[in-house]
Design an enzyme around this catalytic site. Structure first.
Site, PDB file in Angstrom:
ATOM      1  N   GLU A   1       0.839  -1.002  -0.098  1.00 29.42           N
ATOM      2  CA  GLU A   1       0.036  -0.004   0.039  1.00 29.42           C
ATOM      3  C   GLU A   1       0.761   1.407   0.007  1.00 29.42           C
ATOM      4  OE1 GLU A   1      -2.245  -0.300   3.644  1.00 29.42           O
ATOM      5  OE2 GLU A   1      -3.027  -2.226   3.103  1.00 29.42           O
TER       6      GLU A   1
ATOM      7  N   LYS B   1       2.174   4.794   1.533  1.00 26.38           N
ATOM      8  CA  LYS B   1       2.215   5.063   2.927  1.00 26.38           C
ATOM      9  C   LYS B   1       1.865   6.542   3.155  1.00 26.38           C
ATOM     10  CE  LYS B   1       5.390   5.122   6.976  1.00 26.38           C
ATOM     11  NZ  LYS B   1       4.778   6.129   7.539  1.00 26.38           N
TER      12      LYS B   1
ATOM     13  N   ASP C   1       1.257  10.138   4.096  1.00 23.82           N
ATOM     14  CA  ASP C   1       2.034  11.135   4.767  1.00 23.82           C
ATOM     15  C   ASP C   1       0.771  12.135   5.618  1.00 23.82           C
ATOM     16  OD1 ASP C   1       4.093  12.317   6.429  1.00 23.82           O
ATOM     17  OD2 ASP C   1       4.990  13.277   4.656  1.00 23.82           O
TER      18      ASP C   1
ATOM     19  N   TYR D   1      -7.068   1.790   5.980  1.00 24.56           N
ATOM     20  CA  TYR D   1      -6.021   0.710   5.557  1.00 24.56           C
ATOM     21  C   TYR D   1      -6.135  -0.326   6.585  1.00 24.56           C
ATOM     22  CZ  TYR D   1      -3.165   4.119   8.113  1.00 24.56           C
ATOM     23  OH  TYR D   1      -2.720   4.761   9.249  1.00 24.56           O
TER      24      TYR D   1
ATOM     25  N   CYS E   1      19.644  42.155  15.263  1.00 26.37           N
ATOM     26  CA  CYS E   1      18.905  42.345  14.184  1.00 26.37           C
ATOM     27  C   CYS E   1      19.698  42.737  12.959  1.00 26.37           C
ATOM     28  CB  CYS E   1      17.518  43.211  14.298  1.00 26.37           C
ATOM     29  SG  CYS E   1      16.554  43.317  12.590  1.00 26.37           S
TER      30      CYS E   1
ATOM     31  N   CYS F   1      18.091  46.364  11.552  1.00 21.43           N
ATOM     32  CA  CYS F   1      18.309  47.420  12.643  1.00 21.43           C
ATOM     33  C   CYS F   1      18.973  47.453  13.699  1.00 21.43           C
ATOM     34  CB  CYS F   1      16.677  47.660  13.026  1.00 21.43           C
ATOM     35  SG  CYS F   1      16.082  46.755  14.179  1.00 21.43           S
TER      36      CYS F   1
ATOM     37  N   CYS G   1      13.090  40.204  16.526  1.00 20.74           N
ATOM     38  CA  CYS G   1      13.590  41.472  16.764  1.00 20.74           C
ATOM     39  C   CYS G   1      12.325  42.375  17.310  1.00 20.74           C
ATOM     40  CB  CYS G   1      14.024  42.031  15.363  1.00 20.74           C
ATOM     41  SG  CYS G   1      14.079  43.967  15.516  1.00 20.74           S
TER      42      CYS G   1
ATOM     43  N   CYS H   1      11.840  48.920  12.770  1.00 18.29           N
ATOM     44  CA  CYS H   1      12.688  47.883  11.999  1.00 18.29           C
ATOM     45  C   CYS H   1      12.166  47.763  10.469  1.00 18.29           C
ATOM     46  CB  CYS H   1      12.826  46.419  12.788  1.00 18.29           C
ATOM     47  SG  CYS H   1      13.549  45.055  11.705  1.00 18.29           S
TER      48      CYS H   1
HETATM   49  S1  IVH Z   1      -0.746   0.312   8.814  1.00 19.71           S
HETATM   50  C1  IVH Z   1      -0.736  -2.084  12.659  1.00 19.71           C
HETATM   51  N1  IVH Z   1      -1.027   1.243   6.337  1.00 19.71           N
HETATM   52  O1  IVH Z   1       2.107   5.043   8.998  1.00 19.71           O
HETATM   53  C2  IVH Z   1      -0.609  -1.428  11.439  1.00 19.71           C
HETATM   54  N2  IVH Z   1      -0.111   2.726   8.321  1.00 19.71           N
HETATM   55  O2  IVH Z   1       4.772   4.615  10.334  1.00 19.71           O
HETATM   56  C3  IVH Z   1      -0.909  -0.028  11.586  1.00 19.71           C
HETATM   57  N3  IVH Z   1       0.286   5.078   7.708  1.00 19.71           N
HETATM   58  O3  IVH Z   1       0.830   4.368  12.041  1.00 19.71           O
HETATM   59  C4  IVH Z   1      -0.378   0.894  10.372  1.00 19.71           C
HETATM   60  N4  IVH Z   1      -0.062   4.840   5.450  1.00 19.71           N
HETATM   61  O4  IVH Z   1      -0.109   6.349  10.686  1.00 19.71           O
HETATM   62  C5  IVH Z   1      -0.527   1.457   7.774  1.00 19.71           C
HETATM   63  N5  IVH Z   1      -1.107   2.186   4.358  1.00 19.71           N
HETATM   64  C6  IVH Z   1      -0.709   2.355   5.478  1.00 19.71           C
HETATM   65  C7  IVH Z   1      -0.136   3.682   6.017  1.00 19.71           C
HETATM   66  C8  IVH Z   1       0.001   3.495   7.296  1.00 19.71           C
HETATM   67  C9  IVH Z   1       0.294   5.589   6.140  1.00 19.71           C
HETATM   68  C10 IVH Z   1       0.910   5.829   8.873  1.00 19.71           C
HETATM   69  C11 IVH Z   1       0.205   5.149  10.018  1.00 19.71           C
HETATM   70  C12 IVH Z   1       1.136   4.364  10.993  1.00 19.71           C
HETATM   71  C13 IVH Z   1       2.371   4.918  10.433  1.00 19.71           C
HETATM   72  C14 IVH Z   1       3.677   4.065  10.761  1.00 19.71           C
END
Ligand code: IVH
Length: 684
Positions: free
Chosen positions: A114, A116, A118, A226, A407, A410, A425, A431
């Site tokens: 999957e 990840k 952010d 997820y 600063c 100024c 400052c 300034c």
């Molecule tokens: S699974 C027990 N799947 O990344 C498993 N986490 O660094 C739980 N995150 O705590 C997490 N995308 O906040 C999972 N596709 C994804 C994710 C994901 C982002 C985050 C999540 C997790 C953190 C871990």
């Protein structure tokens, strides 16, 4: 059927169908009705809910617009601890992960890869198919209850599709902010003089903690789910569970893929490392999960993370270059930002010449010395970052770089408040960048709205010694202005000449004259007192009535005002404690600016427009603000965009076609200035 024959049933039908349409639109991206039809149904539901508040359903789509305020987020214990994931940074690490699993399980298995996301982790609890609680990670054991805010996120179902799911379960995911929403949020924060968010993750996290859910709704957050928790699911693989989640109405993002072996996993990673640049939101890696749920038990958990899943973090692109110098920028509010000037180097498609060093702590941690060779990365942040020093290339006699004490603009000694990362400052009135910042705020749209002075003209007036504070603006005359010229260099190196020709001189002087009618509450906001935004200014103006009264108010008197806390009160006290500020105000008063509240703000002339919401758009016989003030004086409300809740569109000349089209689609009455005047004129 007559709407009111069986309102309860109709409310149910409408809620159900609007929720389905929301899902089709936001999750599937396949709307089956037009915006017009949708808005008409929503308007019908809103009206019915107003008439029959007892029949409002907990999953009503009208909740998406927010409205509820959360004063304090309740701390809630997670039913299952919110674990994290182990991180890997290389394919070697992933081989180790794969081998560890193979040692513990003897049967064939597959992976689900999957993205990840952010963002900010969230746990959603559903009871009998209804969203009942949304909790942030917190420390993993306890998190904050942010349900009200989460309900405004369009892609999170308030009620699930079908009825084939456990009576009480939790699903976890990530709340994110798209690049588009992030950019528009920061743009409007910049206009308002608020601090900018460093990246979409911070913006998502900050938004979730806002007290006013109506504001959260405006931030346009999104959520990818997820992880379905609990043993009650019949689905035996993670892939089936994700599909199940999708069927129930959750947004799983469709980006996941089943991988039969490590090579497929590597391909997935390589593909997304490249394609992530095209995604409309940030990801920082890939998550690899064992697909067969039975194996999750076999593999178990460490104290912090599951053994059946791991994350692979993308490497931020990194280059080496030489530090040439460190300069210090002074922001509009006086905050000092150290900037590294670098030998130009190519990084992720652009040439980098500068990198932010953020603050003194960051510099200290890097232990930066003159002419160091530094590693630069472009991570989640837009501005490149120095992530380290190549010690081997350091000259043995190199001098350490110390943060400045005065600063650079100024020379005032800098201050740093305990617990704050930035140096400031304190010379706010003298300034140069702070003076310009204050004047730019004063002329901004929501303050005095002196747009004919925008676009570099303030800088020009300041550089020519014509203005040093906002009161000086009102001393300007045509002799001083005419013929002033300056070449401005824009961001991309393009230059343009800003000059004061006859017409612009006339425009500026007229605008300054008109500024004398700007109501007190906006003048107060325009002064730029720290923490006094538009709403606070209005409250203070209403309460104290004149700037005289406000300038003499004690701490306790200030605290008596609704929603004024210590931080604001102290800032107001500090502002009026300075004799320079009192002098400035006296000059503004002598120039004829409004420094007393207009009676209209205190007592409405009538209640004839009570409950009516107006959108005022276009050009009228008098300034638009005056038309808006008329609406408010007669107890009406002004909003900026047309929705099902709008009662009238007040159309002037040159109104944008989009607004007109939308009002026509929603069948909102369109009225003219004359019709408004007729409405508020008592009939005899
Ligand atoms: S699974 C027990 N799947 O990344 C498993 N986490 O660094 C739980 N995150 O705590 C997490 N995308 O906040 C999972 N596709 C994804 C994710 C994901 C982002 C985050 C999540 C997790 C953190 C871990």
């Amino acid at each position: 059927m007559n709407l009111f024959e069986n309102p309860k049933l109709r409310i149910e039908q409408l809620s159900e169908s609007l929720n389905q349409h929301n899902y089709d639109y936001y999750v599937l991206d396949k709307p089956t009705i037009s915006d017009f039809e949708f808005d008409a149904l929503l308007q019908e539901l809103t009206l019915l809910e107003k008439a029959y508040p007892d029949c409002v359903l907990p999953n009503s789509p009208t909740q998406r617009v927010g409205g509820e305020i959360t004063k304090m987020f309740k701390s809630v214990e997670h039913r299952y601890p919110m674990l994290s994931l182990g991180n890997t940074y290389s394919f070697e690490d992933l081989k180790d992960f794969d081998e560890r699993i193979k040692k513990l399980v003897s049967r064939d298995f597959s992976y689900i890869c999957e993205l990840k996301y952010d963002g900010v982790a969230i746990g959603l609890r559903y009871e009998n198919g209804l969203l009942t609680q949304a909790v942030t990670r917190g420390d993993g054991i306890k998190g904050d209850d942010v349900t009200t805010n989460v309900k405004t996120i369009q892609t999170i179902p308030l009620k699930l599709n079908g009825n084939d799911f456990p009576a009480d379960f939790e699903i976890r995911g990530e709340i994110i902010m798209s690049h588009k929403s992030f950019e528009s949020l920061n743009k409007s924060r910049e206009e308002d003089g608020d601090d900018l968010f460093a990246n979409p993750r911070n913006a998502a996290s900050g938004s979730l903690k806002l007290q006013d859910s109506r504001e959260v709704a405006k931030r346009k957050l999104d959520c990818f789910l997820y992880f379905l928790l609990g043993n009650e699911w019949v689905e035996n693989t993670h892939e089936e569970r994700l599909n199940k989640a999708q069927d129930m109405g959750f947004n799983t993002g469709h980006f996941f893929q089943k991988c039969e072996n490590l090579n497929d996993v590597f391909d997935f990673i390589n593909k997304w490392d490249e394609q992530r640049k095209k995604l409309p939101f940030d990801i920082d890696g890939v998550v690899i999960k064992v697909n067969e749920i039975k194996l999750w038990e076999t593999l178990g958990y460490t104290a912090k993370s599951p053994r059946w899943a791991i994350s692979y973090k993308f490497k931020a692109e990194r280059v080496e270059t030489k530090l040439q110098s460190v300069s210090y920028q002074v922001g509009r509010t006086g905050s000092i930002t150290p900037v590294a000037n670098l030998a130009p180097v190519k990084l992720a498609g652009t040439t980098v010449k500068r990198a932010s060093l953020h603050n003194a702590d960051v510099m200290e941690k890097l232990d930066l010395c003159e002419f160091d060779t530094v590693f630069v990365e472009k991570g989640g942040e837009i501005i490149p970052k120095i992530v380290g020093i190549n010690q081997e290339k350091r000259d043995m006699f190199a001098q350490k770089i110390h943060f400045i004490t005065n600063c650079p603009q100024c020379q005032t000694p800098l201050i740093r408040t305990d617990g704050e990362a930035n140096h400031y400052c304190p010379n706010e009135d003298y300034c140069p960048p702070q003076i310009k910042g204050k004047i730019e705020h004063f002329i901004s749209r929501k303050a005095m709205n002196l747009d004919s002075l925008g676009e570099g003209k303030i800088e020009m007036l300041y550089d020519n010694g014509l203005i040093k504070n906002v009161a000086d603006l009102f001393d300007l005359n045509s002799d001083q202005l005419f013929g002033l010229e300056k070449i401005m260099i824009g961001e991309e190196g393009k230059s343009k000449i800003v000059s004061f020709r006859e017409k612009s001189v006339e425009n500026i002087l007229n605008a300054l004259e008109r500024a004398k009618t700007v109501p007190f509450e906006r003048v107060l906001y325009a002064l730029g007192i720290r923490f006094v935004g538009e709403t606070v200014a209005k409250k203070l103006a209403k309460h104290f009535k004149t700037i005289q009264n406000l300038s003499k108010a004690t701490l306790n008197e200030l605290l008596e005002v609704d929603e004024i806390g210590e931080k604001i009160a102290e800032s107001v006290l500090l502002y009026f404690s300075k004799s320079d500020h009192l002098e400035l105000i006296e000059r503004l008063a002598n120039k004829g600016l409004q420094l007393e509240v207009h009676e209209d703000l205190l007592t409405p002339k009538s209640t004839i427009l009570e409950g009516k919401t107006f959108v005022v758009s276009g050009v009228f016989s008098k300034p638009r603000d005056e038309i808006k003030a008329l609406v408010e004086q007669h107890s009406g409300k002004n909003t900026s965009s047309i929705s099902a809740q709008t009662s009238y569109l007040l159309a002037g000349d040159k109104m944008g076609p989009e607004k007109l089209k939308k009002a026509e689609r929603l069948k909102i009455p369109i009225i003219s200035e004359t019709e408004l005047l007729a409405m508020i004129t008592p009939s005899v």
